[in-house]
Design a protein around this motif. Structure first.
Motif, PDB file in Angstrom:
ATOM      1  N   MET A   1       0.844  -1.194   0.000  1.00  0.00           N
ATOM      2  CA  MET A   1       0.000   0.000   0.000  1.00  0.00           C
ATOM      3  C   MET A   1       0.878   1.242   0.000  1.00  0.00           C
ATOM      4  N   LYS A   2       0.525   2.227  -0.819  1.00  0.00           N
ATOM      5  CA  LYS A   2       1.322   3.442  -0.883  1.00  0.00           C
ATOM      6  C   LYS A   2       1.208   4.222   0.416  1.00  0.00           C
ATOM      7  N   LYS A   3       2.159   5.130   0.606  1.00  0.00           N
ATOM      8  CA  LYS A   3       2.157   5.948   1.823  1.00  0.00           C
ATOM      9  C   LYS A   3       0.964   6.891   1.828  1.00  0.00           C
ATOM     10  N   LEU A   4       0.247   6.886   2.938  1.00  0.00           N
ATOM     11  CA  LEU A   4      -0.946   7.713   3.067  1.00  0.00           C
ATOM     12  C   LEU A   4      -0.602   9.084   3.638  1.00  0.00           C
ATOM     13  N   SER A   5      -1.492  10.031   3.403  1.00  0.00           N
ATOM     14  CA  SER A   5      -1.378  11.327   4.054  1.00  0.00           C
ATOM     15  C   SER A   5      -1.516  11.134   5.556  1.00  0.00           C
ATOM     16  N   LYS A   6      -0.934  12.056   6.318  1.00  0.00           N
ATOM     17  CA  LYS A   6      -1.066  12.002   7.772  1.00  0.00           C
ATOM     18  C   LYS A   6      -2.423  12.521   8.242  1.00  0.00           C
ATOM     19  N   TYR A   7      -3.197  13.130   7.352  1.00  0.00           N
ATOM     20  CA  TYR A   7      -4.471  13.722   7.743  1.00  0.00           C
ATOM     21  C   TYR A   7      -5.609  12.988   7.051  1.00  0.00           C
ATOM     22  N   CYS A   8      -6.435  12.340   7.840  1.00  0.00           N
ATOM     23  CA  CYS A   8      -7.614  11.674   7.293  1.00  0.00           C
ATOM     24  C   CYS A   8      -8.814  12.599   7.501  1.00  0.00           C
ATOM     25  N   LEU A   9      -9.363  13.093   6.402  1.00  0.00           N
ATOM     26  CA  LEU A   9     -10.466  14.041   6.464  1.00  0.00           C
ATOM     27  C   LEU A   9     -11.799  13.299   6.540  1.00  0.00           C
ATOM     28  N   SER A  10     -12.514  13.495   7.623  1.00  0.00           N
ATOM     29  CA  SER A  10     -13.815  12.847   7.808  1.00  0.00           C
ATOM     30  C   SER A  10     -14.871  13.578   6.988  1.00  0.00           C
ATOM     31  N   ILE A  11     -15.432  12.888   6.018  1.00  0.00           N
ATOM     32  CA  ILE A  11     -16.436  13.478   5.135  1.00  0.00           C
ATOM     33  C   ILE A  11     -17.787  13.434   5.845  1.00  0.00           C
ATOM     34  N   SER A  12     -18.305  14.608   6.186  1.00  0.00           N
ATOM     35  CA  SER A  12     -19.527  14.663   6.990  1.00  0.00           C
ATOM     36  C   SER A  12     -20.803  14.662   6.150  1.00  0.00           C
ATOM     37  N   GLY A  13     -20.690  15.056   4.844  1.00  0.00           N
ATOM     38  CA  GLY A  13     -21.887  15.110   4.012  1.00  0.00           C
ATOM     39  C   GLY A  13     -22.828  16.216   4.472  1.00  0.00           C
ATOM     40  N   PRO A  14     -24.149  15.943   4.534  1.00  0.00           N
ATOM     41  CA  PRO A  14     -24.757  14.608   4.401  1.00  0.00           C
ATOM     42  C   PRO A  14     -25.228  14.261   2.984  1.00  0.00           C
ATOM     43  N   ASP A  15     -25.306  15.262   2.090  1.00  0.00           N
ATOM     44  CA  ASP A  15     -25.803  14.933   0.743  1.00  0.00           C
ATOM     45  C   ASP A  15     -24.629  14.724  -0.213  1.00  0.00           C
ATOM     46  N   PHE A  16     -24.924  14.263  -1.411  1.00  0.00           N
ATOM     47  CA  PHE A  16     -23.890  13.896  -2.369  1.00  0.00           C
ATOM     48  C   PHE A  16     -23.060  15.104  -2.796  1.00  0.00           C
ATOM     49  N   GLU A  17     -23.689  16.227  -2.971  1.00  0.00           N
ATOM     50  CA  GLU A  17     -22.961  17.427  -3.401  1.00  0.00           C
ATOM     51  C   GLU A  17     -21.930  17.849  -2.363  1.00  0.00           C
ATOM     52  N   GLN A  18     -22.337  17.836  -1.085  1.00  0.00           N
ATOM     53  CA  GLN A  18     -21.396  18.219  -0.030  1.00  0.00           C
ATOM     54  C   GLN A  18     -20.270  17.193   0.120  1.00  0.00           C
ATOM     55  N   CYS A  19     -20.619  15.914  -0.002  1.00  0.00           N
ATOM     56  CA  CYS A  19     -19.588  14.872   0.037  1.00  0.00           C
ATOM     57  C   CYS A  19     -18.563  15.104  -1.070  1.00  0.00           C
ATOM     58  N   SER A  20     -19.031  15.378  -2.266  1.00  0.00           N
ATOM     59  CA  SER A  20     -18.154  15.588  -3.421  1.00  0.00           C
ATOM     60  C   SER A  20     -17.253  16.795  -3.219  1.00  0.00           C
ATOM     61  N   GLN A  21     -17.802  17.869  -2.657  1.00  0.00           N
ATOM     62  CA  GLN A  21     -17.006  19.069  -2.414  1.00  0.00           C
ATOM     63  C   GLN A  21     -15.916  18.802  -1.367  1.00  0.00           C
ATOM     64  N   GLN A  22     -16.287  18.107  -0.295  1.00  0.00           N
ATOM     65  CA  GLN A  22     -15.325  17.828   0.768  1.00  0.00           C
ATOM     66  C   GLN A  22     -14.229  16.873   0.299  1.00  0.00           C
ATOM     67  N   LEU A  23     -14.567  15.970  -0.612  1.00  0.00           N
ATOM     68  CA  LEU A  23     -13.583  15.024  -1.138  1.00  0.00           C
ATOM     69  C   LEU A  23     -12.414  15.719  -1.824  1.00  0.00           C
ATOM     70  N   GLN A  24     -12.636  16.907  -2.350  1.00  0.00           N
ATOM     71  CA  GLN A  24     -11.590  17.617  -3.087  1.00  0.00           C
ATOM     72  C   GLN A  24     -10.479  18.148  -2.174  1.00  0.00           C
ATOM     73  N   LEU A  25     -10.735  18.159  -0.861  1.00  0.00           N
ATOM     74  CA  LEU A  25      -9.793  18.793   0.058  1.00  0.00           C
ATOM     75  C   LEU A  25      -8.596  17.927   0.429  1.00  0.00           C
ATOM     76  N   SER A  26      -8.735  16.602   0.346  1.00  0.00           N
ATOM     77  CA  SER A  26      -7.672  15.731   0.840  1.00  0.00           C
ATOM     78  C   SER A  26      -7.571  14.463   0.001  1.00  0.00           C
ATOM     79  N   GLU A  27      -6.378  13.885  -0.015  1.00  0.00           N
ATOM     80  CA  GLU A  27      -6.155  12.628  -0.737  1.00  0.00           C
ATOM     81  C   GLU A  27      -6.468  11.411   0.122  1.00  0.00           C
ATOM     82  N   PHE A  28      -6.773  11.628   1.399  1.00  0.00           N
ATOM     83  CA  PHE A  28      -7.069  10.526   2.313  1.00  0.00           C
ATOM     84  C   PHE A  28      -8.282  10.932   3.140  1.00  0.00           C
ATOM     85  N   VAL A  29      -9.350  10.161   3.060  1.00  0.00           N
ATOM     86  CA  VAL A  29     -10.607  10.557   3.697  1.00  0.00           C
ATOM     87  C   VAL A  29     -11.252   9.391   4.446  1.00  0.00           C
TER      88      VAL A  29
END
Length: 385
Positions: A1-29
């Motif tokens: 497994m490749k090296k992960l970011s040290k920051y795991c961003l918890s995606i709170s949602g709750p709808d699909f649009e907000q999930c998608s927007q929050q996903l853009q912030l980090s490579e590890f969620v």
């Protein structure tokens, strides 16, 4: 497994649009499947994200949770998070299923009211590992600073651990855990979208770590009693880290074309200490270096100030008897007396408070190999990405 970011961003949602927007912030969620209101199509799209992710589902119904987590495993989850309070059959089924897809298992324990005693937490950790956890997560509510000490103290005992406190008092432990050995810590997309109390936002954490790393752009200095292994450890760590190694005694010998014992014999300790102070001041201008200091360098206040303010100072600590065994047969000017053990004990007693005063990191070296000590140093000064 490749090296992960040290920051795991918890995606709170709750709808699909907000999930998608929050996903853009980090490579590890972390995908909190229990928090979202998604259609089947949206859920599949979310689980197919190319991001590294942990799939977590806190829905009480185990059948629903298993279905969702298995789908996440099939669609590319790097980890699934399973609460230790689930039934044994639930944990076993998901452990076996995740192993088929090279998906790692996090077993987690949460206590939203208090932090149990160290012994209880160790028992919970052992139970999780016995279930086959690749990582054991311990998240407890912090009611006092001593609770933080309990949680962070577990890192010196437990491997494959992510432990931190919840609540405002526990917030600092989320940051400190990265410097104690945690593979990652959890952050939120913003201060208004936290999934647990005391979470830093992604931007807050990045800014704090950046500031710390700037402060850490200093040479590493190794202090400790004669014979503790400063030169051996320093040379090994420098080679491993591909940075410069500087031994102050060796530098003085080069400058004077005399051995340390000869300097002591012909010009006295005070003269040597002055040379030592000047050399220390000169070598601390190189940030990419490891500096091995003589055992008595801390006896001068000017040196203590330099070590504390201009270096990351590491005290390699061991008892006097251990140190004397390491230097048996070597020429040490200060121990050329009738009773070297008594002399060494007196010297150590007079210096111990100074070692403690200036050191940022303390490592007990007795019983540890050079490789183990270097590994601890690397973990202690590791700069989260």
């Amino acid at each position: 497994m490749k090296k992960l970011s040290k920051y795991c961003l918890s995606i709170s949602g709750p709808d699909f649009e907000q999930c998608s927007q929050q996903l853009q912030l980090s490579e590890f969620v972390e995908l909190r499947l229990d928090l979202y209101s998604l259609s089947e199509e949206e859920l599949v799209s979310l689980l197919k994200t190319p991001k590294d992710y942990i799939a977590t589902c806190r829905i009480e119904d185990e059948k629903t949770s298993i279905t969702l987590l298995k789908k996440a495993i099939e669609l590319g989850a790097n980890f699934i998070d399973v609460d230790i309070r689930r039934t044994e059959s639930f944990i076993n089924e998901l452990r076996e299923y995740s192993s088929r897809y090279d998906c790692k298992l996090i077993i987690s324990y949460h206590n939203y009211k208090t932090t149990p005693a160290k012994e209880e937490l160790l028992s919970i950790y052992d139970r999780g590992i016995s279930f086959g956890a690749d990582i054991m997560k311990l998240a407890t509510f912090v009611n006092s600073e001593s609770d933080n000490s309990i949680l962070l103290g577990l890192y010196s005992i437990c491997d494959n651990l992510v432990a931190f406190g919840m609540g405002e008092l526990g917030k600092i432990s989320r940051l400190a855990s990265l410097y104690c050995g945690a593979q990652f810590t959890y952050v939120s997309a913003s201060s208004t979208s936290t999934t647990a109390s005391g979470q830093y936002s992604y931007s807050e954490m990045k800014n704090i770590i950046s500031a710390i790393n700037q402060e850490q752009d200093k040479p590493i200095s190794l202090i400790g009693f004669m014979g503790v292994g400063k030169t051996t450890v320093g040379d090994a760590f420098a080679k491993q880290s591909k940075i410069k190694f500087i031994d102050i005694d060796q530098e003085i010998e080069k400058q004077t074309s005399q051995s340390i014992s000869s300097i002591f014999e012909t010009k006295g300790e005070d003269y040597f200490r002055s040379l030592e102070s000047k050399t220390l001041q000169d070598v601390t201008t190189n940030p990419s270096s490891v500096i091995s200091c003589g055992g008595g360098v801390i006896t001068r206040e000017e040196n203590r100030i330099i070590l504390q303010e201009k270096t990351i100072c590491i005290w390699l600590k061991a008892d006097v008897e251990y140190c004397l065994n390491q230097i048996e047969g070597n020429n040490r000017p200060l121990l050329e007396v009738n009773d070297p053990l008594k002399k060494a004990q007196d010297l150590y007693k007079s210096r111990e408070a100074f070692y403690k005063e200036v050191s940022h990191i303390v490592i007990n070296v007795k019983g540890k190999s050079i490789a183990q000590i270097c590994k601890i140093i690397n973990e202690k000064i590791n700069k989260p990405l």
